[in-house]
Design an enzyme around this catalytic site. Structure first.
Site, short mmCIF file in Angstrom:
data_model
loop_
_atom_site.label_atom_id
_atom_site.label_comp_id
_atom_site.label_asym_id
_atom_site.label_seq_id
_atom_site.Cartn_x
_atom_site.Cartn_y
_atom_site.Cartn_z
N ASP A 159 -2.73 -8.04 -5.76
CA ASP A 159 -4.10 -7.56 -5.71
C ASP A 159 -4.12 -6.09 -5.37
O ASP A 159 -3.12 -5.50 -4.97
CB ASP A 159 -4.92 -8.36 -4.69
CG ASP A 159 -4.55 -8.04 -3.25
OD1 ASP A 159 -4.97 -6.99 -2.74
OD2 ASP A 159 -3.82 -8.83 -2.64
N GLU A 175 -7.22 -3.26 -3.62
CA GLU A 175 -8.56 -3.11 -3.05
C GLU A 175 -9.21 -1.79 -3.42
O GLU A 175 -10.43 -1.72 -3.58
CB GLU A 175 -8.46 -3.23 -1.53
CG GLU A 175 -9.75 -3.13 -0.77
CD GLU A 175 -9.51 -3.27 0.73
OE1 GLU A 175 -10.33 -3.93 1.39
OE2 GLU A 175 -8.50 -2.73 1.22
N GLU A 184 -7.94 5.20 -4.42
CA GLU A 184 -6.71 5.63 -3.77
C GLU A 184 -5.51 5.40 -4.68
O GLU A 184 -4.50 6.10 -4.57
CB GLU A 184 -6.54 4.92 -2.44
CG GLU A 184 -7.51 5.44 -1.38
CD GLU A 184 -7.35 4.78 -0.04
OE1 GLU A 184 -7.14 5.50 0.96
OE2 GLU A 184 -7.46 3.54 0.03
N TYR A 225 -18.85 -0.32 2.40
CA TYR A 225 -17.40 -0.50 2.42
C TYR A 225 -16.91 -0.91 1.02
O TYR A 225 -15.92 -0.35 0.52
CB TYR A 225 -16.99 -1.62 3.38
CG TYR A 225 -17.38 -1.47 4.82
CD1 TYR A 225 -17.93 -0.29 5.33
CD2 TYR A 225 -17.19 -2.53 5.71
CE1 TYR A 225 -18.27 -0.19 6.67
CE2 TYR A 225 -17.53 -2.43 7.05
CZ TYR A 225 -18.08 -1.26 7.52
OH TYR A 225 -18.42 -1.15 8.84
N HIS A 258 -0.57 5.09 1.00
CA HIS A 258 -0.09 5.83 2.17
C HIS A 258 0.60 7.13 1.75
O HIS A 258 0.26 8.21 2.23
CB HIS A 258 0.88 4.97 2.96
CG HIS A 258 0.29 3.73 3.53
ND1 HIS A 258 0.91 2.98 4.50
CD2 HIS A 258 -0.89 3.09 3.28
CE1 HIS A 258 0.16 1.93 4.82
NE2 HIS A 258 -0.94 1.99 4.07
N ASP A 276 0.79 -1.24 0.00
CA ASP A 276 0.00 0.00 0.00
C ASP A 276 0.82 1.29 0.00
O ASP A 276 0.31 2.34 0.38
CB ASP A 276 -0.93 0.04 1.22
CG ASP A 276 -1.95 -1.07 1.25
OD1 ASP A 276 -1.98 -1.88 0.31
OD2 ASP A 276 -2.72 -1.14 2.22
#
Length: 774
Positions: free
Chosen positions: A549, A551, A555, A633, A478, A474
């Protein structure tokens, strides 16, 4: 904007000295052959080969390959090759939140060993080792040796999109095996230059595969391979050459001919180049090849590639297609390079609310500005440090970006300089904690894999701390928030850029997740963004049975938007242009793979009703999240943060379908907490008035805001997309031109120009605004 080369260095210095270095990263570099000075790719397609047991598959698309390591029906130690059809997918139980009850997931089978490229020396020796070298953004070499420290018997150059799986043999007894079993193997004869010989295999599952054997050794005899049993085709001893295997599509008019014309050549690596002119961006993928280099390569293109090919590349397309696991049909293209073009770069997008029809909007009604000021005063009175100095780079970054958006909106849109500058000072102070590396878990420079990571896992031993940041999970999520925040600060206060190590620290983050060059000593090229797939991968150094992957597609695009705006703030035109092109590519790939409108032809038709894909893996798509299964979500993680790029990557037609599927007719108001605010902000793309009215409610409940969101920005965003237009025209006529040039009251023609010039300017600007309203 004209940039001839968007892939130029940001900088090449070592990270700032406050980011200390350590070499004891907890993830071992299993089998990686490197001199130790080259940065290693952590989030690329082949990571399973150096993680865990080294046996989880790698997807090159349309094929997957995996190390057999003594498994399967033949107990082989070679490299297994598989390709699955859509008919082999398994679909999950129904998603009852959607009226069409689409399956909650689909997954492709793993463990199939259609063909295996191996050698007799490997299968008689359980000491077989797998190593990797030449770990690049688009390719890797996988090597199999008969024991530790011995030279490879087979090297497999794996390249994304490769049309053949190729094994290069050095003095081995080659074997082509099948865990499915051969029904028949037929020698066809020589092709191409005479160095390449062809076999046709039919497996027990009735699939047809082609096997091509090539050698530069003049002593090699044609038809030298013998079927020794129904699972093994064996070649001569001391073979020096290369074997290529590929699946013949069930329906094609010239498949074998296309394969024959390319057999013998194989790619070993790829390079990317790119340029931008105006609102058009062009990028080229070119491959280095070996083998019979007079042959033109055959590579498989994903749907978003085919849609953006230039005319020259379109000419190399064939009618041969193979299914991929999660990216639809791949098309065979005969070419040594592809050139692709995106003609809708968001060059006019800046920090202000943006939509395709209205562009960037900084002019709002006086009523909207009044509400923004009220909300801004309340939100900027909060303790910014308390909300941002957390034990998580992700949540800290979200908090900083939230206050950056507030400060920007108050300054440039509401024109309240005194309030904005007071907030800016608090924001700079909060940001300095991270630049000084004084946060709860400071960053460290990992000299093993080479990257900027959280020290959290080193301190706690928890590999999942902060979503796995220490393991390179991520990073674009971040760090993108920090880069955006820095872009806003530097825009409002240019002197900040050259204070201390502010610029260098932010550039370090960009280099970590989106480095534009491959010869940086400190960071690999494009760690997160995959220029072949057209989006990023979030999974770092964790092995996975279903591959990489991601999600949150939104972002992902936030990270690219941050690059664009940081580039604009620091006058790095190359970076800004690169960010624009990345956003355009992402918008296309998201339409194909993530944000599924009813006319989507890429994903399985029964799955389209889910709308947002969910978590997209290389081998499956799962309509869920890692943190829960509530529908807000699952859909909402592809909305956050709601920023200027949102209306660019999330089309109005998709947003309408998604809203009608899950949240219309009052259903949105049953959603609790910050997710309701996210949903209403997203609604601004198609219904800005309802969105604006939700946030403008005088009894607005601040508990309906996510920790990374603000009422101030959502008011500006929804109003900017048209939510406050009902009052804007009246306000302009009665109060003067509002919100431009820092005005919060009636326009003062003497403020920045002489009286007559100011009046003329006022007329032009009001006329322009009224035309926009109409």
């Amino acid at each position: 904007m004209t940039v001839s080369n968007i892939f130029v260095a940001i900088e090449t210095d070592a990270p700032p000295p406050q980011v200390t270095s350590r070499s004891d990263h907890p993830v071992p570099r299993i089998g990686i052959q490197t001199d130790g000075s080259t940065p290693l790719e952590t989030n690329k397609f082949y990571a399973n080969f150096f993680l865990g047991g080294q046996t989880n598959p790698t997807w090159t698309h349309p094929y997957s390959v995996s190390w057999s390591k003594g498994s399967g029906a033949y107990k082989s130690w070679g490299l297994a090759v598989a390709h699955t059809e859509r008919s082999q997918l398994t679909f999950g139980p129904p998603n009852t939140d959607a009226a069409s009850n689409p399956p909650r997931y689909f997954i492709s089978p793993i463990g199939i060993q259609s063909l295996i490229l191996s050698a007799a020396q490997l299968d008689s020796n359980a000491l077989t080792t797998l190593t990797t070298d030449s770990l690049n953004a688009f390719s890797v070499n996988v090597n199999l040796a008969s024991g530790p420290g011995l030279p490879p018997l087979i090297t497999f150059p794996l390249v994304q999109g490769m049309g053949f799986v190729t094994g290069v043999y050095k003095g081995a007894i080659p074997e082509v095996q099948s865990g499915v079993a051969f029904k028949s193997v037929t020698y066809v004869g020589p092709v191409a230059s005479g160095k390449t010989y062809k076999y046709r295999a039919i497996l027990a599952d009735d699939t047809q595969w082609l096997i091509y054997v090539s050698s530069d050794d003049s002593s090699y005899a044609f038809n030298a391979f013998t079927l020794i049993n129904n699972m093994c085709l064996q070649g001569p001893a001391n073979f020096n050459g290369w074997i290529q295997v590929t699946k013949l599509p069930a329906s094609t008019s010239n498949g074998e001919a296309a394969y024959d014309k390319s057999a013998g050549a194989y790619p070993t690596s790829a390079k990317i180049s790119g340029s931008v002119q105006g609102s058009t961006g062009t990028y080229t993928l070119s491959w280095t090849k070996q083998g019979v280099v007079s042959q033109t390569l055959l590579m498989y293109a994903l749907p978003h590639h085919s849609q953006s090919f230039t005319s020259a590349t379109v000419g190399g397309q064939t009618d041969m297609v193979l299914e991929t696991t999660t990216k639809g049909l791949a098309t065979a293209v005969v070419a040594d390079s592809w050139t692709l073009s995106e003609t809708d770069l968001p060059t006019n997008m800046d920090f202000a609310p943006w939509s395709p029809s209205r562009g960037s909007v900084k002019t709002l009604s006086s009523s909207a500005i009044s509400l923004m000021n009220t909300a801004g005063e309340a939100e900027l009175s909060q303790d910014i440090s308390q909300q941002t100095n957390l034990n998580s780079m992700y949540f800290s970054g979200k908090g900083l970006a939230k206050f950056a958006a507030i400060v920007y909106a108050i300054h440039d849109i509401a024109g309240n300089a005194s309030l904005a500058l007071a907030g800016l000072q608090k924001l700079e102070d909060a940001f300095s904690v991270f630049v000084n590396n004084a946060q709860t878990f400071p960053l460290v420079y990992d000299s093993a894999w080479k990257g900027a990571v959280s020290s959290g896992t080193y301190s706690t031993g928890d590999s999942n701390l902060d979503f796995g940041n220490t393991y390179y999970n991520d990073h674009h999520f971040h760090y993108g928030y920090f880069v955006y925040t820095a872009a806003v600060i530097g825009y409002l206060n240019p002197t900040w850029l050259d204070q201390g190590t502010n610029r260098a620290w932010v550039n370090m983050l960009v280099r970590d997740y989106a480095n534009p060059i491959s010869d940086d000593s400190y960071f690999p090229f494009s760690r997160s963004f995959d220029w072949f797939h057209g989006h990023s991968w979030a999974k770092g150094l964790f092995d996975s049975a279903d591959g990489k992957d991601q999600e949150s597609s939104s972002e992902d695009t936030m990270a690219s938007y941050a690059i664009k705006m940081w580039g604009r703030t620091v006058n790095d035109t190359n970076m800004e242009a690169r960010g624009n092109l990345m956003l355009a590519i992402q918008a296309r790939s998201l339409r194909n793979y993530y944000l599924l409108e009813s006319n989507n032809t890429v994903q399985p038709p029964v799955y389209i009703g889910n709308k947002a894909a969910g978590i997209l893996f290389e081998n499956k798509i799962d309509h869920t999240t890692y943190f829960g299964t509530s529908i807000e979500y699952i859909e909402g993680i592809h909305m956050i943060p709601q920023m200027p790029f949102s209306a660019f990557t999330r089309s109005a037609s998709f947003v309408r379908e998604e809203w009608d599927t899950y949240f219309s007719n009052g259903r949105v108001d049953s959603v609790a907490g910050g997710w309701r605010g996210i949903l209403y902000a997203n609604l601004a793309i198609i219904d800005p008035s309802t969105s604006y009215n939700f946030f403008a409610n005088q009894n607005f409940d601040y508990g309906l805001l996510d920790g990374g969101a603000s009422r101030t920005w959502y008011l500006a965003y929804s109003a900017g997309l048209g939510g406050a237009l009902g009052n804007a025209k009246r306000d302009v006529l009665s109060d003067g031109f509002i919100g431009m040039g820092g005005q919060t009251g009636p326009y003062d023609p003497n403020e920045a120009r002489g009286d007559s010039t100011g009046k003329i300017e006022r007329k032009h600007r009001i006329r322009e605004f009224l035309q926009r309203l109409s």
